[in-house]
Design a protein around this motif. Sequence first.
Motif, PDB file in Angstrom:
ATOM      1  N   GLU A 251      61.572  51.275 -34.483  1.00  0.00           N
ATOM      2  CA  GLU A 251      62.903  51.027 -33.921  1.00  0.00           C
ATOM      3  C   GLU A 251      62.906  49.850 -32.943  1.00  0.00           C
ATOM      4  O   GLU A 251      63.919  49.150 -32.824  1.00  0.00           O
ATOM      5  N   THR A 252      61.800  49.644 -32.225  1.00  0.00           N
ATOM      6  CA  THR A 252      61.769  48.636 -31.160  1.00  0.00           C
ATOM      7  C   THR A 252      60.944  47.402 -31.490  1.00  0.00           C
ATOM      8  O   THR A 252      60.794  46.527 -30.636  1.00  0.00           O
ATOM      9  N   ASN A 253      60.419  47.345 -32.721  1.00  0.00           N
ATOM     10  CA  ASN A 253      59.511  46.264 -33.104  1.00  0.00           C
ATOM     11  C   ASN A 253      58.337  46.208 -32.128  1.00  0.00           C
ATOM     12  O   ASN A 253      58.097  45.214 -31.463  1.00  0.00           O
ATOM     13  N   TYR A 254      57.617  47.339 -32.056  1.00  0.00           N
ATOM     14  CA  TYR A 254      56.439  47.468 -31.201  1.00  0.00           C
ATOM     15  C   TYR A 254      56.785  47.228 -29.722  1.00  0.00           C
ATOM     16  O   TYR A 254      56.031  46.606 -28.989  1.00  0.00           O
ATOM     17  N   PHE A 255      57.937  47.741 -29.314  1.00  0.00           N
ATOM     18  CA  PHE A 255      58.439  47.641 -27.940  1.00  0.00           C
ATOM     19  C   PHE A 255      58.703  46.200 -27.525  1.00  0.00           C
ATOM     20  O   PHE A 255      58.692  45.878 -26.319  1.00  0.00           O
ATOM     21  N   ARG A 256      58.986  45.346 -28.497  1.00  0.00           N
ATOM     22  CA  ARG A 256      59.395  43.976 -28.181  1.00  0.00           C
ATOM     23  C   ARG A 256      60.909  43.892 -27.995  1.00  0.00           C
ATOM     24  O   ARG A 256      61.413  42.914 -27.443  1.00  0.00           O
ATOM     25  N   PHE A 257      61.651  44.875 -28.528  1.00  0.00           N
ATOM     26  CA  PHE A 257      63.109  44.956 -28.411  1.00  0.00           C
ATOM     27  C   PHE A 257      63.780  43.679 -28.909  1.00  0.00           C
ATOM     28  O   PHE A 257      64.490  42.992 -28.167  1.00  0.00           O
ATOM     29  N   THR A 258      63.512  43.361 -30.167  1.00  0.00           N
ATOM     30  CA  THR A 258      64.093  42.158 -30.761  1.00  0.00           C
ATOM     31  C   THR A 258      65.415  42.440 -31.471  1.00  0.00           C
ATOM     32  O   THR A 258      66.000  41.543 -32.061  1.00  0.00           O
ATOM     33  N   GLY A 259      65.904  43.700 -31.390  1.00  0.00           N
ATOM     34  CA  GLY A 259      67.155  44.072 -32.042  1.00  0.00           C
ATOM     35  C   GLY A 259      68.292  44.158 -31.047  1.00  0.00           C
ATOM     36  O   GLY A 259      68.310  43.463 -30.027  1.00  0.00           O
ATOM     37  N   ILE A 260      69.244  45.040 -31.304  1.00  0.00           N
ATOM     38  CA  ILE A 260      70.449  45.124 -30.468  1.00  0.00           C
ATOM     39  C   ILE A 260      70.225  45.976 -29.218  1.00  0.00           C
ATOM     40  O   ILE A 260      71.028  45.927 -28.286  1.00  0.00           O
ATOM     41  N   VAL A 261      69.153  46.771 -29.185  1.00  0.00           N
ATOM     42  CA  VAL A 261      68.826  47.573 -28.003  1.00  0.00           C
ATOM     43  C   VAL A 261      67.887  46.763 -27.120  1.00  0.00           C
ATOM     44  O   VAL A 261      66.913  46.181 -27.600  1.00  0.00           O
ATOM     45  N   ASN A 262      68.180  46.710 -25.799  1.00  0.00           N
ATOM     46  CA  ASN A 262      67.310  45.944 -24.912  1.00  0.00           C
ATOM     47  C   ASN A 262      66.353  46.846 -24.153  1.00  0.00           C
ATOM     48  O   ASN A 262      66.528  48.062 -24.096  1.00  0.00           O
ATOM     49  N   GLU A 263      65.333  46.236 -23.578  1.00  0.00           N
ATOM     50  CA  GLU A 263      64.256  46.978 -22.941  1.00  0.00           C
ATOM     51  C   GLU A 263      64.745  47.851 -21.798  1.00  0.00           C
ATOM     52  O   GLU A 263      64.253  48.968 -21.600  1.00  0.00           O
ATOM     53  N   GLU A 264      65.747  47.373 -21.036  1.00  0.00           N
ATOM     54  CA  GLU A 264      66.216  48.106 -19.867  1.00  0.00           C
ATOM     55  C   GLU A 264      66.893  49.423 -20.228  1.00  0.00           C
ATOM     56  O   GLU A 264      67.039  50.310 -19.377  1.00  0.00           O
ATOM     57  N   GLN A 265      67.308  49.589 -21.483  1.00  0.00           N
ATOM     58  CA  GLN A 265      67.976  50.824 -21.884  1.00  0.00           C
ATOM     59  C   GLN A 265      67.010  51.998 -22.012  1.00  0.00           C
ATOM     60  O   GLN A 265      67.445  53.146 -22.037  1.00  0.00           O
TER      61      GLN A 265
ATOM     62  N   ALA B 200      64.557  55.129 -29.537  1.00  0.00           N
ATOM     63  CA  ALA B 200      64.895  55.660 -30.854  1.00  0.00           C
ATOM     64  C   ALA B 200      66.182  55.066 -31.400  1.00  0.00           C
ATOM     65  O   ALA B 200      66.639  55.460 -32.474  1.00  0.00           O
ATOM     66  N   GLY B 201      66.771  54.127 -30.688  1.00  0.00           N
ATOM     67  CA  GLY B 201      68.023  53.528 -31.139  1.00  0.00           C
ATOM     68  C   GLY B 201      69.173  54.523 -31.171  1.00  0.00           C
ATOM     69  O   GLY B 201      70.099  54.373 -31.976  1.00  0.00           O
ATOM     70  N   ILE B 202      69.133  55.521 -30.296  1.00  0.00           N
ATOM     71  CA  ILE B 202      70.165  56.570 -30.295  1.00  0.00           C
ATOM     72  C   ILE B 202      71.518  55.965 -29.969  1.00  0.00           C
ATOM     73  O   ILE B 202      71.705  55.322 -28.930  1.00  0.00           O
ATOM     74  N   GLY B 203      72.475  56.152 -30.880  1.00  0.00           N
ATOM     75  CA  GLY B 203      73.835  55.687 -30.683  1.00  0.00           C
ATOM     76  C   GLY B 203      74.064  54.229 -30.956  1.00  0.00           C
ATOM     77  O   GLY B 203      75.197  53.752 -30.885  1.00  0.00           O
ATOM     78  N   ALA B 204      73.026  53.465 -31.265  1.00  0.00           N
ATOM     79  CA  ALA B 204      73.181  52.033 -31.522  1.00  0.00           C
ATOM     80  C   ALA B 204      73.736  51.832 -32.931  1.00  0.00           C
ATOM     81  O   ALA B 204      73.133  52.272 -33.908  1.00  0.00           O
ATOM     82  N   THR B 205      74.893  51.175 -33.018  1.00  0.00           N
ATOM     83  CA  THR B 205      75.538  51.002 -34.326  1.00  0.00           C
ATOM     84  C   THR B 205      75.757  49.538 -34.701  1.00  0.00           C
ATOM     85  O   THR B 205      76.098  49.242 -35.842  1.00  0.00           O
ATOM     86  N   GLY B 206      75.626  48.611 -33.756  1.00  0.00           N
ATOM     87  CA  GLY B 206      75.847  47.213 -34.068  1.00  0.00           C
ATOM     88  C   GLY B 206      75.907  46.373 -32.820  1.00  0.00           C
ATOM     89  O   GLY B 206      75.728  46.880 -31.702  1.00  0.00           O
ATOM     90  N   PRO B 207      76.155  45.067 -32.963  1.00  0.00           N
ATOM     91  CA  PRO B 207      76.159  44.156 -31.808  1.00  0.00           C
ATOM     92  C   PRO B 207      77.113  44.585 -30.704  1.00  0.00           C
ATOM     93  O   PRO B 207      76.868  44.307 -29.525  1.00  0.00           O
ATOM     94  N   ASP B 208      78.203  45.256 -31.080  1.00  0.00           N
ATOM     95  CA  ASP B 208      79.179  45.672 -30.076  1.00  0.00           C
ATOM     96  C   ASP B 208      78.870  47.034 -29.476  1.00  0.00           C
ATOM     97  O   ASP B 208      79.587  47.501 -28.574  1.00  0.00           O
ATOM     98  N   ASN B 209      77.822  47.691 -29.948  1.00  0.00           N
ATOM     99  CA  ASN B 209      77.461  49.011 -29.425  1.00  0.00           C
ATOM    100  C   ASN B 209      75.946  49.158 -29.493  1.00  0.00           C
ATOM    101  O   ASN B 209      75.400  49.517 -30.528  1.00  0.00           O
ATOM    102  N   SER B 210      75.288  48.865 -28.377  1.00  0.00           N
ATOM    103  CA  SER B 210      73.825  48.909 -28.350  1.00  0.00           C
ATOM    104  C   SER B 210      73.281  50.300 -28.057  1.00  0.00           C
ATOM    105  O   SER B 210      72.076  50.468 -27.885  1.00  0.00           O
ATOM    106  N   GLY B 211      74.161  51.297 -27.985  1.00  0.00           N
ATOM    107  CA  GLY B 211      73.703  52.671 -27.892  1.00  0.00           C
ATOM    108  C   GLY B 211      73.498  53.171 -26.477  1.00  0.00           C
ATOM    109  O   GLY B 211      73.925  52.556 -25.495  1.00  0.00           O
ATOM    110  N   ALA B 212      72.838  54.318 -26.391  1.00  0.00           N
ATOM    111  CA  ALA B 212      72.650  55.021 -25.121  1.00  0.00           C
ATOM    112  C   ALA B 212      71.640  54.307 -24.233  1.00  0.00           C
ATOM    113  O   ALA B 212      70.789  53.540 -24.706  1.00  0.00           O
ATOM    114  N   SER B 213      71.756  54.565 -22.927  1.00  0.00           N
ATOM    115  CA  SER B 213      70.776  54.075 -21.954  1.00  0.00           C
ATOM    116  C   SER B 213      70.235  55.263 -21.160  1.00  0.00           C
ATOM    117  O   SER B 213      70.954  56.248 -20.934  1.00  0.00           O
TER     118      SER B 213
END
Length: 444
Positions: A325-339, A343-356
């Motif tokens: 989910e995190t690309n080996y904790f590099r966070f190269t997707g829509i979820v950022n490290e600070e969140q 597991a990408g919980i709730g992340a659905t796209g660029p406008d919704n990066s999910g839970a923190s």
Amino acid sequence: MFKLYLDPGHGGNDPGATGNGLQEKNVNLDIALRIRDILNNEYRDVDVNMSRTTDTTKSLTQRTNEANAWNADYYLSIHINAFNGSARGYEDYIYVGLSESSQTAQYQDIMHNEITAVNELTDRGQKQANFHVLRESAMPALLTENGFIDNANNAAKLADASYRQKVARGHVNGLERAFNLEKAASETLYRVIAGSFQVKENAEERVTYLDSRGIPAFISETSVSGSTWYRVQAGAFRNRTNADQRLSEVKAAGIGDAYIQVEEGDNPEVSGYGILGSVSLAPEHMDQFVRSINPDAPSLGNYYLTFGEAYGIRGDIAFAQALHETNYFRFTGIVNEEQNNYAGIGATGPDNSGASFATPEEGVLAHIQHLYAYASTEALPDDYVLVDPRFDLVTRGSARDWVGLNGKWAVPGDQYGQLILGLYEDVVNASITQLQNVLDQIEL
């Protein structure tokens, strides 16, 4: 119903031929057990009666009397040859004096052709002899001599479990043709996988260990993400109950990461790695693996162990899911490290990066709780407060194993579970390598 009397030659206080560290009685039994398993698990209307299934002593008269009393349709005796160390190859025998047009000779033609097609040995021909089991059996009978145990080349093959599986398959192919055997109606095949390795020698060690525990196994090659893996298979079954029994035997032998691979026709799935289960990997192995790829990765292995054990979740495989989910904790997707959302919980796209989540610990806890929602219909254990904001949105018990997450955790995600398990195998094999390096240093 086709009734086969399957006779592994020698046994008990009669070792048969010996050579190159092998005893004929043991090789005979291993090949025969593999023949039995293939027939029982892949064919319908087949009944196999074996003269022995363990290392026991049984006279030739007892064997033929038993086959005759049982009214077997065919007598198949498995042997290994020996002579002067130079002789090599395969040959088979029917009773002396039978005509080439006899039913027994016709069966020999078919069996010989199918066995020599796969056994990689010099073909020494079809022969006749006055052996007891050929003379005293009331039904057509064949005795196969599967190489020379005192020949270094032949013995090296016979010592290889994967080769013995080939020999067994050749015998079964012959029986299928000779007696028009029908494949089982079920298209589902349950393969018991007892480990996957990138180094073949490690796979061979696992096979040798399982063989020492009385569990037949062999190596099959497979490709994962373009890399060759050597997968140790400890049985293939049409009946799930039989597969579960073998899996239990493998795990009882100390192979905690064994699992069942389910094949539905041309659609293989990996199963048996349930989401619920015990954590097998140590936290330091998880952390060391990811840092070999991303040196800046956080130390989360202990959280996945602790929360995994608290909820009965395979936290080590959940860790592999986080890597995916995190690309080996590099966070190269829509979820950022600070969140801290591993597991990408709730992340659905660029406008919704999910839970923190407030801390890394809380993020792992939410991940494990979310998996528990999918894997169990039981109430959430009260060890920790519920922090997963989407727990109540999950259809409880809708994914009991990792492949069951396909199309649920990730959409369309038709290979989502398989990708997670592929990563988990990477972590397992890295931990084995780490352990071997430590042992090598100790030996030095």
